[in-house]
Design a protein around this motif. Sequence first.
Motif, PDB file in Angstrom:
ATOM      1  N   SER A   1       0.807  -1.200   0.160  1.00  0.00           N
ATOM      2  CA  SER A   1       0.069   0.134   0.121  1.00  0.00           C
ATOM      3  C   SER A   1       0.884   1.224   0.005  1.00  0.00           C
ATOM      4  CB  SER A   1      -0.821   0.005   1.210  1.00  0.00           C
ATOM      5  OG  SER A   1      -0.313   0.124   2.413  1.00  0.00           O
ATOM      6  N   LYS A   2       2.051   1.279   0.644  1.00  0.00           N
ATOM      7  CA  LYS A   2       2.960   2.405   0.706  1.00  0.00           C
ATOM      8  C   LYS A   2       3.583   2.699  -0.790  1.00  0.00           C
ATOM      9  CE  LYS A   2       4.126   2.329   5.367  1.00  0.00           C
ATOM     10  NZ  LYS A   2       3.215   3.490   5.833  1.00  0.00           N
TER      11      LYS A   2
ATOM     12  N   GLU B   1       0.801   4.795  -2.112  1.00  0.00           N
ATOM     13  CA  GLU B   1       0.785   6.086  -1.368  1.00  0.00           C
ATOM     14  C   GLU B   1       2.046   7.110  -2.062  1.00  0.00           C
ATOM     15  OE1 GLU B   1       0.483   8.171   2.969  1.00  0.00           O
ATOM     16  OE2 GLU B   1       0.384   5.997   2.760  1.00  0.00           O
TER      17      GLU B   1
ATOM     18  N   TYR C   1       1.757  10.780  -3.565  1.00  0.00           N
ATOM     19  CA  TYR C   1       2.428  11.955  -3.042  1.00  0.00           C
ATOM     20  C   TYR C   1       3.042  12.570  -4.187  1.00  0.00           C
ATOM     21  CZ  TYR C   1       4.927  15.163   0.258  1.00  0.00           C
ATOM     22  OH  TYR C   1       5.418  16.135   0.599  1.00  0.00           O
TER      23      TYR C   1
ATOM     24  N   TYR D   1      -5.990   9.481   2.330  1.00  0.00           N
ATOM     25  CA  TYR D   1      -4.540   9.951   2.875  1.00  0.00           C
ATOM     26  C   TYR D   1      -4.632  11.372   3.591  1.00  0.00           C
ATOM     27  CZ  TYR D   1      -2.908   6.594  -0.862  1.00  0.00           C
ATOM     28  OH  TYR D   1      -2.609   5.312  -1.310  1.00  0.00           O
TER      29      TYR D   1
END
Length: 269
Positions: A148-149, A152, A156, A249
């Motif tokens: 999941s990061k 993300e 970003y 987020y």
Amino acid sequence: MNILIVDDEVTALRDLARVLRDAAPEATVETADGAKKALASCRKQAFDVAFLDITMPDKDGLTLAKELKQLCPLLNIVMVTAYPQYALDAMHLYVSDYILKPARRDEVRRALANLRNPIRKERKGLFVQCFGSFEVFYDGEAVKFGRSKAKELFAYLIDRCGASASNAELRAVLWRDEANDSEKQRKYFALIVHELRSRLEALGCGDVFVQRRDSYAVVPDRIPCDYYLALERDAQASGRYRGEYMSQYAWAEMRVGVLDEAMFHCARK
């Protein structure tokens, strides 16, 4: 045209699917026997129309309609129920239509012929959705990330519109209060970067991601994205914004105020 049907009654679900396939043979029809499955399906792929039963045990159709519209603001909602007294509440949600059970072919055709929002054209290649929840699509299908990061991280960098970010800045975003300069976290961050780069390369889109020494960025001109299009004052993209931006987020909340003001001035012009 992609159509989602949601009803907790298996028989009603099967009957409406049959009517829809008869009324719109060119459409792709998917079914869900509850709100949880419906929301999961909508996160994985884009739908043009959702036929929702109003009375369901886990979550009523009116509540579900609001949540689906947050995920996909241009989704056309058609309410289906045996109880006509819900019609007024349904209309307040700006639904496309309201039909009573058992649904008839002529009613379904009428509903499909009078949709509030135009049916999207099949989108080929990469597309990034920032309005509502952050999602990445390729040829209309949601791109899955093993970590999941990694997703993300991409979100970003998309938010930064081409501006580069350092290793330390990105780790501070991804780990927040748990960010540190340990060797373990640095190695895990390297794995996340590798996954993102590899996933994009597998899609033939490796050129949208730029990595230099302690510098990471994306190339906005190579990324079809509702956020970028809205910044260019594309009317259709701007119309998708409903006050939510990368909603999963917390760090993205600061962008909402800027978007609200930008969309307000855009609308006045």
